[in-house]
Design a protein around this motif. Sequence first.
Motif, mmCIF file in Angstrom:
data_model
loop_
_atom_site.group_PDB
_atom_site.id
_atom_site.type_symbol
_atom_site.label_atom_id
_atom_site.label_comp_id
_atom_site.label_asym_id
_atom_site.label_seq_id
_atom_site.Cartn_x
_atom_site.Cartn_y
_atom_site.Cartn_z
ATOM 1 N N UNK A 97 0.834 -1.207 0.000
ATOM 2 C CA UNK A 97 0.000 0.000 0.000
ATOM 3 C C UNK A 97 0.867 1.256 0.000
ATOM 4 N N UNK A 98 1.920 1.229 0.855
ATOM 5 C CA UNK A 98 2.806 2.406 0.914
ATOM 6 C C UNK A 98 3.521 2.630 -0.421
ATOM 7 N N UNK A 99 3.983 1.542 -1.019
ATOM 8 C CA UNK A 99 4.688 1.646 -2.306
ATOM 9 C C UNK A 99 3.753 2.158 -3.396
ATOM 10 N N UNK A 100 2.507 1.650 -3.376
ATOM 11 C CA UNK A 100 1.521 2.099 -4.378
ATOM 12 C C UNK A 100 1.249 3.593 -4.202
ATOM 13 N N UNK A 101 1.048 4.005 -2.955
ATOM 14 C CA UNK A 101 0.744 5.422 -2.702
ATOM 15 C C UNK A 101 1.891 6.324 -3.143
#
Lengths: 199, 199
Positions: A95-99
Amino acid sequence: MVGRSGLEFVDSRGGAAAAMNTAIGAALISMVCNLTIGKPKYVEHELTMIDVRSRAEELRSLAVELAEADATAFNAVMAAYKLPKSTDAEKLARTEAVQEALVGAADVPLRIAGAAADVIALAGRIMDGANVNVISDVAVAADSARAGLQSAITNVEINRAAIKDESHKAELAASVARLKDAVLTAGAISESITARITG
Amino acid sequence: MVGRSGLEFVDSRGGAAAAMNTAIGAALISMVCNLTIGKPKYVEHELTMIDVRSRAEELRSLAVELAEADATAFNAVMAAYKLPKSTDAEKLARTEAVQEALVGAADVPLRIAGAAADVIALAGRIMDGANVNVISDVAVAADSARAGLQSAITNVEINRAAIKDESHKAELAASVARLKDAVLTAGAISESITARITG
């Protein structure tokens, strides 16, 4: 609200199209300046034309670079979505990488939009002093850059819609709102030139 | 009224830009159809997508051909202006050749405008059934084709302004007036998709 799940994010070509429309506009501005510079009839506009030509050439290069940057930013989003999500820790990291990738993917079209708005401003600077034999190309440049700007804004928006950080979302919205004026400016330039042509 | 005397008619690049913007729009429509066809979620739109893809591919080829045709028509105008004008007979022949060439030079952008309007219509046909992950590209396609259409109209107008045959001028004006609706349609498509994206 448009879903952006899965691995189907193949809209980098829309980003390339926005950058290409902007580059076409910049190239036409540069051409019009070239065909105005050195002509005695337009001597009073010489300095403006020289300055605008130099800016247009910079913007054309920038637009081409941004087309590549857009593909890179898009690939980063694709790669982030492909990260494993079997455990909670993996899910969080994904999720952090996507954001993070989405913030980059919204930033590039914002820069394309900025370049397109600058091309429109250059069209405005030369519309009164340009060689009348190529005045229609100033209108075409404004229309092409307008498409680049509008398309880039669309590309900011589709990424913005998936960003969760509310303060960054608000920042992007404010930037887009500022750039939207240039859409109207482009329309006004094109209409004014068409009115001159049709007499 | 813009002067078109002398040998400075170098606005064929504006025509190429109009054709290129139209081709970009057609290419994006075709891409969106490709990314929608075969997906169970969009099965009810399958036949529309297949038909639109085929039309979009035709229009992309046509736009590329018209970019070349525009350069040819432009060169014909240049060549006509270079004809000798020492005697009255030469002057008459030159004027006739110029007028004939101008009719051709207005006809090509009119066909580019028609192709651009067709691309916009295709965007309208797929906007509701397209894969939502690439819906922004339908908006970009409409914006790019809109620039192609508007630019082509400008190029019709600059040639029309120099045409002397009043009945042909009126015909061109009527054709342009019919095509202008598609400019508004493109704007509506783009706005409607942006509204969906931003929720």
